[in-house]
Design a protein around this motif. Structure first.
Motif, mmCIF file in Angstrom:
data_model
loop_
_atom_site.group_PDB
_atom_site.id
_atom_site.type_symbol
_atom_site.label_atom_id
_atom_site.label_comp_id
_atom_site.label_asym_id
_atom_site.label_seq_id
_atom_site.Cartn_x
_atom_site.Cartn_y
_atom_site.Cartn_z
ATOM 1 N N LEU B 594 -48.922 24.188 69.108
ATOM 2 C CA LEU B 594 -48.830 25.320 70.025
ATOM 3 C C LEU B 594 -49.337 26.600 69.381
ATOM 4 O O LEU B 594 -49.028 26.899 68.230
ATOM 5 C CB LEU B 594 -47.374 25.521 70.455
ATOM 6 C CG LEU B 594 -46.754 24.387 71.266
ATOM 7 C CD1 LEU B 594 -45.292 24.679 71.544
ATOM 8 C CD2 LEU B 594 -47.519 24.197 72.570
ATOM 9 N N ALA B 595 -50.089 27.364 70.141
ATOM 10 C CA ALA B 595 -50.479 28.696 69.701
ATOM 11 C C ALA B 595 -49.363 29.656 70.111
ATOM 12 O O ALA B 595 -48.541 29.332 70.973
ATOM 13 C CB ALA B 595 -51.796 29.088 70.365
ATOM 14 N N ALA B 596 -49.356 30.839 69.515
ATOM 15 C CA ALA B 596 -48.316 31.808 69.860
ATOM 16 C C ALA B 596 -48.293 32.051 71.368
ATOM 17 O O ALA B 596 -47.223 32.132 71.989
ATOM 18 C CB ALA B 596 -48.567 33.118 69.109
ATOM 19 N N VAL B 597 -49.463 32.097 71.939
ATOM 20 C CA VAL B 597 -49.540 32.394 73.373
ATOM 21 C C VAL B 597 -48.926 31.260 74.209
ATOM 22 O O VAL B 597 -48.362 31.496 75.274
ATOM 23 C CB VAL B 597 -51.011 32.709 73.768
ATOM 24 C CG1 VAL B 597 -51.868 31.466 73.727
ATOM 25 C CG2 VAL B 597 -51.080 33.413 75.105
ATOM 26 N N ASP B 598 -49.000 30.036 73.700
ATOM 27 C CA ASP B 598 -48.360 28.915 74.407
ATOM 28 C C ASP B 598 -46.844 29.063 74.365
ATOM 29 O O ASP B 598 -46.145 28.789 75.339
ATOM 30 C CB ASP B 598 -48.726 27.578 73.748
ATOM 31 C CG ASP B 598 -50.210 27.261 73.838
ATOM 32 O OD1 ASP B 598 -50.809 27.588 74.877
ATOM 33 O OD2 ASP B 598 -50.761 26.688 72.870
ATOM 34 N N ILE B 599 -46.364 29.498 73.225
ATOM 35 C CA ILE B 599 -44.917 29.660 73.071
ATOM 36 C C ILE B 599 -44.407 30.778 73.976
ATOM 37 O O ILE B 599 -43.290 30.755 74.478
ATOM 38 C CB ILE B 599 -44.577 29.949 71.585
ATOM 39 C CG1 ILE B 599 -44.996 28.749 70.720
ATOM 40 C CG2 ILE B 599 -43.103 30.283 71.409
ATOM 41 C CD1 ILE B 599 -44.873 28.971 69.220
ATOM 42 N N MET B 600 -45.291 31.760 74.206
ATOM 43 C CA MET B 600 -44.890 32.895 75.036
ATOM 44 C C MET B 600 -44.969 32.586 76.537
ATOM 45 O O MET B 600 -44.356 33.284 77.360
ATOM 46 C CB MET B 600 -45.780 34.101 74.716
ATOM 47 C CG MET B 600 -45.547 34.652 73.307
ATOM 48 S SD MET B 600 -46.969 35.581 72.698
ATOM 49 C CE MET B 600 -46.883 37.036 73.738
ATOM 50 N N ALA B 601 -45.713 31.529 76.862
ATOM 51 C CA ALA B 601 -46.004 31.261 78.274
ATOM 52 C C ALA B 601 -44.762 31.187 79.169
ATOM 53 O O ALA B 601 -44.750 31.774 80.261
ATOM 54 C CB ALA B 601 -46.850 29.995 78.406
ATOM 55 N N VAL B 632 -44.569 30.445 64.966
ATOM 56 C CA VAL B 632 -43.332 30.815 65.657
ATOM 57 C C VAL B 632 -42.942 32.253 65.303
ATOM 58 O O VAL B 632 -42.572 33.038 66.181
ATOM 59 C CB VAL B 632 -42.189 29.828 65.295
ATOM 60 C CG1 VAL B 632 -40.869 30.313 65.857
ATOM 61 C CG2 VAL B 632 -42.513 28.442 65.826
ATOM 62 N N SER B 633 -43.080 32.605 64.029
ATOM 63 C CA SER B 633 -42.726 33.983 63.645
ATOM 64 C C SER B 633 -43.617 34.993 64.357
ATOM 65 O O SER B 633 -43.156 36.056 64.777
ATOM 66 C CB SER B 633 -42.893 34.199 62.142
ATOM 67 O OG SER B 633 -42.308 33.166 61.448
ATOM 68 N N ARG B 634 -44.896 34.652 64.439
ATOM 69 C CA ARG B 634 -45.817 35.547 65.140
ATOM 70 C C ARG B 634 -45.387 35.744 66.580
ATOM 71 O O ARG B 634 -45.321 36.862 67.095
ATOM 72 C CB ARG B 634 -47.205 34.926 65.149
ATOM 73 C CG ARG B 634 -48.214 35.635 64.320
ATOM 74 C CD ARG B 634 -49.408 34.715 64.153
ATOM 75 N NE ARG B 634 -50.212 34.679 65.388
ATOM 76 C CZ ARG B 634 -50.993 35.662 65.736
ATOM 77 N NH1 ARG B 634 -51.090 36.736 64.980
ATOM 78 N NH2 ARG B 634 -51.707 35.588 66.837
ATOM 79 N N ALA B 635 -45.105 34.616 67.242
ATOM 80 C CA ALA B 635 -44.694 34.684 68.643
ATOM 81 C C ALA B 635 -43.400 35.491 68.746
ATOM 82 O O ALA B 635 -43.243 36.338 69.632
ATOM 83 C CB ALA B 635 -44.513 33.280 69.208
ATOM 84 N N ALA B 636 -42.478 35.254 67.817
ATOM 85 C CA ALA B 636 -41.196 35.949 67.860
ATOM 86 C C ALA B 636 -41.403 37.453 67.729
ATOM 87 O O ALA B 636 -40.787 38.250 68.445
ATOM 88 C CB ALA B 636 -40.287 35.424 66.751
ATOM 89 N N ALA B 637 -42.313 37.842 66.826
ATOM 90 C CA ALA B 637 -42.566 39.270 66.630
ATOM 91 C C ALA B 637 -43.145 39.888 67.896
ATOM 92 O O ALA B 637 -42.746 40.996 68.315
ATOM 93 C CB ALA B 637 -43.513 39.463 65.443
ATOM 94 N N LEU B 638 -44.084 39.185 68.506
ATOM 95 C CA LEU B 638 -44.676 39.702 69.734
ATOM 96 C C LEU B 638 -43.634 39.814 70.842
ATOM 97 O O LEU B 638 -43.613 40.785 71.607
ATOM 98 C CB LEU B 638 -45.823 38.786 70.184
ATOM 99 C CG LEU B 638 -47.139 38.981 69.439
ATOM 100 C CD1 LEU B 638 -48.046 37.772 69.584
ATOM 101 C CD2 LEU B 638 -47.850 40.236 69.976
ATOM 102 N N LEU B 639 -42.776 38.827 70.897
ATOM 103 C CA LEU B 639 -41.753 38.835 71.956
ATOM 104 C C LEU B 639 -40.761 39.970 71.747
ATOM 105 O O LEU B 639 -40.332 40.635 72.676
ATOM 106 C CB LEU B 639 -41.031 37.481 71.990
ATOM 107 C CG LEU B 639 -41.910 36.332 72.497
ATOM 108 C CD1 LEU B 639 -41.260 34.983 72.225
ATOM 109 C CD2 LEU B 639 -42.195 36.491 73.996
ATOM 110 N N LYS B 640 -40.451 40.176 70.509
ATOM 111 C CA LYS B 640 -39.538 41.267 70.198
ATOM 112 C C LYS B 640 -40.168 42.598 70.599
ATOM 113 O O LYS B 640 -39.526 43.457 71.216
ATOM 114 C CB LYS B 640 -39.228 41.248 68.703
ATOM 115 C CG LYS B 640 -38.129 42.192 68.335
ATOM 116 C CD LYS B 640 -37.667 42.018 66.926
ATOM 117 C CE LYS B 640 -36.578 43.057 66.719
ATOM 118 N NZ LYS B 640 -35.985 42.990 65.426
ATOM 119 N N ALA B 641 -41.451 42.717 70.266
ATOM 120 C CA ALA B 641 -42.156 43.948 70.635
ATOM 121 C C ALA B 641 -42.221 44.105 72.145
ATOM 122 O O ALA B 641 -42.298 45.207 72.670
ATOM 123 C CB ALA B 641 -43.563 43.925 70.032
#
Ligand code: FAD
Ligand code: SF4
Ligand code: SF4
Ligand code: SF4
Ligand code: SF4
Lengths: 236, 680
Positions: B594-601, B632-641
């Motif tokens: 999964l890419a970060a964007v997939d996790i965010m979907a 996952v950390s990248r996605a988490a950071a983006l989600l937090k932002a």
């Protein structure tokens, strides 16, 4: 390549506050290689904006478009077509500053904002690490320095170093993360037996050719297609 | 298929079963699809799940890393798990072509040919002289390896496709071949090799000396008396092993197989020899029979040493040392030294033979008589069930061409050349970077229990085992594909590929199919979105998320789930049944990809909480774990932002053995709010 870094989501969010239909535009060249604005980062940023909008209950439509580059007028034309298609009121650029300027130049009535801080010309030395290697000073001195750039890589931009602040481990006194380029230049010249070349470095460097002078432009009459309306000044 | 070469497992199957696809279907929990894939190539799939000599496994690319994927066992799991579905499955036939074909012989070759013809709208009648159809599968292959109900499962399907089977009719005696030629537009002779070869040595006529096929046939039908004393089996092939193991079950105290060949030359498969050994069969190598002696009934057998079985050209030309002889006591002798055809079917029909008992085969499986074709072992010589099926497919194609009837879409069309190009072995440097993962094999009963009865020796994998084993398949050939127009040559893929596969060529990155292990990590991280993984398309997450949301509208929790973390398909199908948890469950072939964007979907779709379920120790790509955690950390950071709470994204490293722990996640998904950090 040109290296850049995405601005923080907070900054971007603040910038786009007045807009409701945002077209995120990337660049599938340098900014992709810089992991700042390729198609993948466009998708990520767009997604983050949508999620934030949903979270804050704000009406926001986010569209995505990634041309190959954004630094030529032709690519801008593609973007403008996309703007019309999705009726965007803002182009949020993940291209470098060149792309933003190109759009602004060509679309007088369209808002365009940068979502990337354009940093430098450099190399992706390893996955996740980029280093500045060239400052575009307009008069290359690498001939004398064995291929290592003092302009870009010396913290003080010294043309005759080292300054004496080199640390024992070879790093620069300004920052331990920066290897002293003058030390490297000397070592390399010693190894290659070209130390005299260093002495041939011109005593005065013409800084007017660098970005410290007036905006630079390059016109090649040998290439330019002569047409009626192609007059001086059009290349701006 | 996107590429023109096949994975080697697929190419190695004589019937060209799409191995990779049925294994993928099992991993997806689509067992019925897996059955359809199996049956599309091999109507005798239940049979082959039991007794196939599985050349697919021999070819599996995992062999060079640890051991091959247990393809036959997975196949057996599929046919066993889908009996109910299969019993309602009626293959659609093409409209009647008005043509009629008779097939003589109901072994795998005859049945496969009959099926293809029937599907194509030809009326087919199969004539079988035995009382029950199936050829050697039902008549001689011992019950402890192949219960007849399994043969019937396959045959029922073929009947449902419109094939009529008339048993108890021998062509050549009850009905003449000429009559068939008159009444039908074409005839297929799929007679098999019904007879055992005998030996021209003194004493073969003594009581107690049997021929293998006869012996097995009677044993299978329950008509073989109990044995006692010593049994000698002459032969070193698979049939000899079946005879020996049958003799053990019939009560013989001492069973010895005497093979002409040395241990390494024995034609029997290694596993057949091993299983026979375990059941107490002794094997003597490099001796050939000289005579059998006894007073009316055999009592002793004399053998001489065989010094060489094959000549330099590899032809069978045994040489002996007459001085080196052994005598062995024998209350029963069974000769298992080869088979020949019983050609009563062509008696008086004027069909050309290349040698007595050998029907001459021309191109396109034709005999010398117009409209009479051959299929199976009578044409190819001894082989395996799946090879007989393949032969049946080929003959059916020739018959359809002869009749001018187009093959129906459901018909499995075999390429004319048997050699199919396949992806080569995994390159050595790539192999060295892969993790070794233990193979799950079919359960076997204990040798003592096996030897005591004719009950089936092997069991079926449990669902959990089958899923675990299916996860070992790396879907060879479905790896990274780079779009050269998009690639910016950033070297990300090269730098992160855990297996050193991706390279950057002159124009763009490349991930050579023969090397790529299809993990997809590069696709997840390519900044230009230039890489697509055939195994796991870019759109897959969105597609499956959309489906999950359709089933569970308004779900506030989404679970992106590696399906290899699941011991059953309960969680893959529970939503369909409408009794699942109030979460959008998105099963995926892998979550590391999964890419970060997939996790965010899912958050874009309104989820307030997302669980990422990684298969943990079951993962075939442990080398990718670090990159996954970074993504996952990248996605988490983006989600937090983006303003989400810290506990919006949860990662759970599962294990197939702890599937029930998923209940916890589901229990959790009913209340959205703060929760303990994920189980890490
Ligand atoms: C003991 C034994 C063990 C084996 N074990 C395995 C194994 O583990 N795995 C594997 O893959 N393969 C195995 N095989 C091989 C496999 O059984 C054969 O490859 C396969 O059955 C051949 O199929 P066929 O259709 O060509 O012929 P057969 O299966 O022999 O079928 C031919 C049919 O034609 C019928 N017939 C012949 N003449 C007439 C006539 N005149 N009129 C009407 N009917 C007629 C016969 O009765 C028979 O039913 C084994 C074979 C034997 C003998
Ligand atoms: S230490 Fe070296 S790199 Fe740093 S300022 Fe001095 S000369 Fe330049
Ligand atoms: S790993 Fe899978 S696709 Fe590859 S050869 Fe083995 S079974 Fe076939
Ligand atoms: S990561 Fe993508 S853009 Fe970079 S080299 Fe590989 S394929 Fe090309
Ligand atoms: S899919 Fe995996 S194995 Fe294949 S090239 Fe990409 S990172 Fe390497």
């Amino acid at each position: 390549m040109i290296v850049g870094q995405q601005k923080s989501l907070d900054d971007i969010w603040r910038m786009i506050a007045p807009f409701s239909r945002v077209l995120v535009v990337g660049c599938n060249e340098c900014m992709a290689a810089a992991h700042a604005g390729g198609e993948a980062e466009v998708a990520e940023l767009a997604s983050a904006l949508r999620i934030r909008a949903r979270n804050e209950g704000r009406e926001l439509e986010v569209f995505e478009f990634t041309p190959k580059r954004l630094c030529e007028p032709e690519y801008v034309a593609e973007v403008l077509a996309e703007v019309a298609r999705c009726k965007a009121d803002l182009v949020l650029s993940l291209a470098c500053g060149v792309g933003v300027n190109s759009v602004a130049d060509q679309a007088a009535d369209l808002f365009v904002l940068p979502a990337v801080d354009t940093l430098f010309m450099g190399t992706g030395a390893e996955h996740g690490v980029w280093l500045e290697y060239c400052a575009g000073c307009g008069e290359c001195v690498l001939e004398y320095t064995g291929g290592l750039c003092p302009v870009a890589r010396c913290s003080k931009g010294l043309m005759a170093g080292p300054c004496g602040g080199t640390r024992d481990d070879g790093s620069c006194e300004v920052s331990p993360d920066v290897p002293c380029v003058w030390k490297l230049i000397l070592e390399r010249a010693t190894r290659l037996g070209t130390r005299e070349r260093l002495l041939e470095m011109p005593l005065f460097k013409n800084w007017s050719k660098s970005s410290s002078g007036s905006p630079r432009r390059l016109v090649r009459e040998d290439l330019r297609i002569p047409t009626e309306d192609c007059k001086e000044g059009d290349t701006r | 298929m996107a590429q023109d070469v096949l994975p080697p497992c697929h190419a190695a199957c004589p019937a060209l079963t799409d191995t990779r696809e049925y294994v993928r279907a099992v991993a997806d929990g689509r067992y019925e699809d897996a059955l359809d894939i199996l049956l599309a190539a091999n109507p005798m799939s239940a049979v082959c799940g039991r007794i196939c000599h599985h050349p697919c496994e021999e070819a599996c690319r995992r062999s060079s890393v640890d051991s091959p994927v247990s393809l036959r066992a997975i196949k057996r799991f599929v046919t066993d798990a889908t009996r109910e579905y299969r019993s309602h499955r009626v293959p659609g036939r093409a409209p009647s072509s008005g043509r009629k074909v008779a097939v003589v012989g109901s072994g795998p070759a005859g049945l496969a040919a009959a099926l293809d013809l029937s599907l194509s709208g030809v009326d087919v009648v199969v004539y079988e002289r035995d009382e029950r159809p199936g050829g050697m599968l039902g008549a001689t292959i011992p019950r402890y390896r192949l219960p007849y109900e399994v043969v019937e499962e396959d045959i029922d399907d073929i009947r449902r496709a419109g094939v009529e089977i008339k048993t108890g009719v021998e062509i050549g005696t009850d009905i003449g071949l000429q009559d068939l030629c008159r009444d039908y537009d074409a005839v297929v002779l799929a007679l098999g090799l019904a007879e055992s070869r005998s030996l021209a040595v003194p004493g073969v006529d003594l009581d107690g000396v049997h021929l293998a096929i006869d012996f097995l046939r009677r044993a299978r039908a329950g008509g073989m008396e109990r044995l006692n004393g010593s049994v000698l089996v002459v032969g070193g092939g698979n049939v000899a092993m079946d005879v020996a193991r049958t003799a053990v079950r019939l009560g013989a105290e001492d069973v010895t197989a005497v093979a002409l060949e040395s241990v390494d030359e024995m034609p029997a498969h290694k596993w057949e020899i091993d299983e026979a050994h375990e059941e107490g069969v002794k094997i003597i190598n490099s001796y050939g029979p000289v005579e059998f002696t006894g007073d009316g009934r055999v009592a002793e057998a004399v053998f001489r040493r065989c010094t060489r079985v094959f000549d330099d050209g590899g032809r069978f030309a045994p040489e002996y040392d007459d001085a080196d002889r052994i005598s062995l006591p024998a209350d029963t002798v069974v000769l298992a030294i080869g088979q020949s055809a019983d050609t009563v079917a062509i008696k008086g029909a004027g069909i050309e033979e290349s040698a007595p008992g050998r029907i001459k085969a021309g191109p396109g499986a034709r005999t010398s008589a117009d409209g009479v074709f051959l299929a199976g072992e009578v044409m190819t010589g001894p082989g395996s069930a799946v090879e007989a099926v393949a032969s049946g497919h080929r003959t059916a194609a020739a018959v359809l061409e002869y009749l001018g009837v187009p093959p129906a879409p459901l018909v499995h069309v075999m390429p004319s050349s048997p050699a199919v190009p396949d992806i080569e072995d995994i390159p050595e440097d790539v192999r060295g970077r892969m993790s070794r993962i233990a193979r799950v094999s079919s359960p076997m009963r204990s040798p003592a229990a096996r030897a005591a009865s004719f009950e089936e020796v092997e069991g079926t994998l449990s669902e959990a085992e089958a899923r675990k084993e299916a996860a070992r398949c790396v879907a060879c050939g479905l790896g990274a594909e780079v779009d050269p127009d998009k690639c910016v040559g950033c070297y990300t893929c090269v730098r992160i590929c855990p297996y050193g596969v991706a390279t950057v060529g002159h124009t763009a990155a490349e991930a050579p199919a023969e090397a790529c292990l299809t993990c997809g990590l590069c696709a997840a991280e390519c900044p230009a979105a230039a890489i697509s993984l055939q195994r796991f398309g870019r759109g897959l997450v969105h597609e499956r998320l959309a489906r999950a949301l359709e089933l569970n509208p308004g779900a506030r929790v989404a679970v992106l789930l590696c399906q290899n973390a699941l011991a059953s398909r309960r969680f893959l199908t529970s939503q369909q049944a409408g009794n699942g948890p109030p979460a959008a469950i998105v099963p995926l072939p892998c979550v590391e990809r999964l890419a970060a964007v997939d996790i965010m979907a899912p958050f874009e779709s309104g989820a307030e909480k997302v669980f990422l379920v990684h298969c943990g120790d079951a993962c075939v790509y442990p080398e990718g774990r670090g990159r996954f955690e970074q993504t996952v950390s990248r996605a988490a950071a983006l989600l937090k932002a983006a303003g989400l709470r810290d506990d919006a994204l949860n990662v759970w490293f599962g294990r197939i053995e702890s599937e029930q722990d998923l209940e916890r996640i589901y229990a959790d998904s009913t209340r959205v709010g703060p929760r303990e950090a994920a189980d890490r």
